[in-house]
Design a protein around this motif. Sequence first.
Motif, mmCIF file in Angstrom:
data_model
loop_
_atom_site.group_PDB
_atom_site.id
_atom_site.type_symbol
_atom_site.label_atom_id
_atom_site.label_comp_id
_atom_site.label_asym_id
_atom_site.label_seq_id
_atom_site.Cartn_x
_atom_site.Cartn_y
_atom_site.Cartn_z
ATOM 1 N N HIS A 206 0.872 -1.262 -0.171
ATOM 2 C CA HIS A 206 -0.106 -0.126 0.108
ATOM 3 C C HIS A 206 1.002 1.563 0.054
ATOM 4 O O HIS A 206 0.571 2.168 0.443
ATOM 5 N N LEU A 207 1.880 1.219 -0.805
ATOM 6 C CA LEU A 207 2.614 2.533 -0.882
ATOM 7 C C LEU A 207 2.458 3.109 -2.125
ATOM 8 O O LEU A 207 1.813 2.878 -2.948
ATOM 9 N N PRO A 208 2.821 4.697 -2.082
ATOM 10 C CA PRO A 208 2.560 5.059 -3.335
ATOM 11 C C PRO A 208 3.420 4.901 -4.622
ATOM 12 O O PRO A 208 4.073 4.090 -4.358
ATOM 13 N N GLY A 209 2.843 5.318 -5.884
ATOM 14 C CA GLY A 209 3.410 4.994 -7.038
ATOM 15 C C GLY A 209 4.997 5.442 -7.053
ATOM 16 O O GLY A 209 5.301 6.481 -6.228
ATOM 17 N N ILE A 210 5.806 4.921 -7.996
ATOM 18 C CA ILE A 210 7.175 5.147 -8.019
ATOM 19 C C ILE A 210 7.561 6.606 -8.347
ATOM 20 O O ILE A 210 8.609 7.096 -7.995
ATOM 21 N N PHE A 211 6.662 7.492 -8.831
ATOM 22 C CA PHE A 211 6.895 9.047 -9.190
ATOM 23 C C PHE A 211 6.187 9.615 -8.180
ATOM 24 O O PHE A 211 5.905 10.984 -8.629
ATOM 25 N N ASN A 212 5.577 9.132 -6.994
ATOM 26 C CA ASN A 212 4.952 10.003 -6.004
ATOM 27 C C ASN A 212 5.834 11.136 -5.612
ATOM 28 O O ASN A 212 7.182 11.019 -5.549
ATOM 29 N N GLY A 213 5.411 12.223 -5.871
ATOM 30 C CA GLY A 213 6.120 13.502 -5.398
ATOM 31 C C GLY A 213 7.156 14.210 -6.693
ATOM 32 O O GLY A 213 7.857 15.006 -6.155
ATOM 33 N N LEU B 155 1.689 7.408 -18.289
ATOM 34 C CA LEU B 155 2.744 6.394 -17.642
ATOM 35 C C LEU B 155 3.020 7.098 -16.284
ATOM 36 O O LEU B 155 3.198 6.271 -15.314
ATOM 37 N N VAL B 156 3.432 8.284 -16.422
ATOM 38 C CA VAL B 156 4.045 9.119 -14.997
ATOM 39 C C VAL B 156 2.609 9.345 -14.227
ATOM 40 O O VAL B 156 2.988 9.139 -12.962
ATOM 41 N N THR B 157 1.619 9.519 -14.786
ATOM 42 C CA THR B 157 0.378 9.865 -13.641
ATOM 43 C C THR B 157 -0.046 8.336 -13.254
ATOM 44 O O THR B 157 -0.382 8.268 -12.150
ATOM 45 N N ASP B 158 -0.080 7.519 -14.123
ATOM 46 C CA ASP B 158 -0.325 6.060 -13.577
ATOM 47 C C ASP B 158 0.492 5.622 -12.328
ATOM 48 O O ASP B 158 0.059 4.946 -11.440
ATOM 49 N N ALA B 159 1.810 6.170 -12.494
ATOM 50 C CA ALA B 159 2.868 5.731 -11.657
ATOM 51 C C ALA B 159 2.852 6.732 -10.332
ATOM 52 O O ALA B 159 4.027 6.659 -9.574
ATOM 53 N N GLY B 160 1.612 7.608 -10.186
ATOM 54 C CA GLY B 160 1.727 8.498 -9.171
ATOM 55 C C GLY B 160 2.390 9.993 -9.237
ATOM 56 O O GLY B 160 2.499 10.729 -8.213
#
Length: 525
Positions: free
Chosen positions: A412-419, A447-452
């Motif tokens: 349950h962690l944020p996506g790889i590009f969170n922040g 791609l980046v929005t799907d990855a947070g």
Amino acid sequence: MSKTEYHHLFKALDDMNKCLFCVECHQFCKNPVTLNKCFHLICSEHFPSMSHCPKCKVSLEGCITWSDDKFNVAVHAAKNLTAMIEPFKENIFCDSVVSVDESPDMDMVAKTNECLSDKPLSNTKVPKRTAASKQDINNSTLSLTSNVSFLSKIAEKRNNKGETALHIACRMGKADRVAKLLSEGASTNTKDNAGWTPLHEVVQNGRQDLVRLLLRHNTLVNVPGQANETPLHEAIRYNHIDIAKDLVAHGADINARNCKGETPLTLAAPEIRAIIQDAAAKRIITEDSFDFELVQKQIELDCEDIRVYCMSQSHAITNKLRALTKHHNNLRVELKFNNKVTHLIVDADDGICDSSLEVLQGIVNYLWILSTKWVTASTDDILESFEEYEVLGVGTTTYTGPKNARYNKYKHLPGIFNGCHFYFHNFNTKYKISDKIEVTKAILSKLVTDAGGVALRRAPNPESIPESEKLVPYHAQRDGKLYNCSHYIIYKDMYEPLYNMAHLKALPVGWLIECIEKYQLCEPW
């Protein structure tokens, strides 16, 4: 079935459950063992510290225990049956309901009757730990995976705030209700719309008793909530020191950063900082501990509804997939790659698949990416375990994005590009990265929005980054080059000026693709 018959059913179920409850914790037994002196059933973890039987008070000096796999099967079945039947008690016996026919939840009752019908259900291989009980489970008309599917839909039912029943019970501090929901298998790690978990709720309210109760039920302690605040952040903010010590003892990360870069250590007063550092030094559970049972449960849930998109050009594979759908009700083949897809089937040599847009999209959306060997190994009677056929890497064994992304979801962690905020420079037309990857600004943005991450419409000004965008990347390596880098300009050729500031970097699109293939915020080359 009449109300009287339902009453007898519930009573019989309650009587059966009492026989399977631990006499110490009064919950369903976990790894049950029988005391040879009095034949009472307890969880195996309690026995080493016992001097007397909690039920009959007989001395346990010289007592031995024995286990029986059939008890594990019985407990598992009883828990599932209880969780499935329990929600209907109030509907059936509620005084406000004039008749059963007028009950607003009759659709749920109908679903239960459908699940208990003679309709054949799929048999999907689940984690090896359950293999010993497979024969007993298959003798029931309700398979393990179909049972989990139905129960999860009930337990995870949400209100308009995204809260489950467990969220509400924890927020309101109803200990009996919390214990009951946990005994019925409610998930302790679900986030509401604001990002809070049940553990966040009880920490904020200072309920140490409920914190300890949740921690005994596969609760992840480092799940970030709103603004990436972990339960430990909240415990420090609200000055709940005893709760903070419990969290740290169970693996809470004292250096976890929220979206502003604050850690529990930096938030704590000096005397509190010393307390939690001491607790961290003494703990047995590490920050990276990830409960095996929780992983297996998540994998079981992934068997509920298998929506496959096949990338293989082999007619034998596609024909076999279509044939399998006729024998397994939880398996569907999607003709297009869409948001319903849960499993991607790819050609893989020695477990290595080629990188493609579909594979990249599969990684950022936490899909299972399986070799075609999963299809050939599965039969009309059984679908093979996913883990054995998951690709080992994308292009190479060191690019383990599919598995890394899947575990990120389980934690349950944020996506790889969170922040992270991205501006894509000069991608107004299609740009071919490889034979199977051709991108546009729209594709990269997706791609980046799907990855947070966040896709920017204008190039960022390094001198005037908006306060709302000054975030800390959740997955940046500690003390790495991207530790405080919130903004990225992605280019396909040479880009001027060559920004290499702490908070802003200009990097090639190849770096972005590598991050996804590894599911890791990679250090710049």
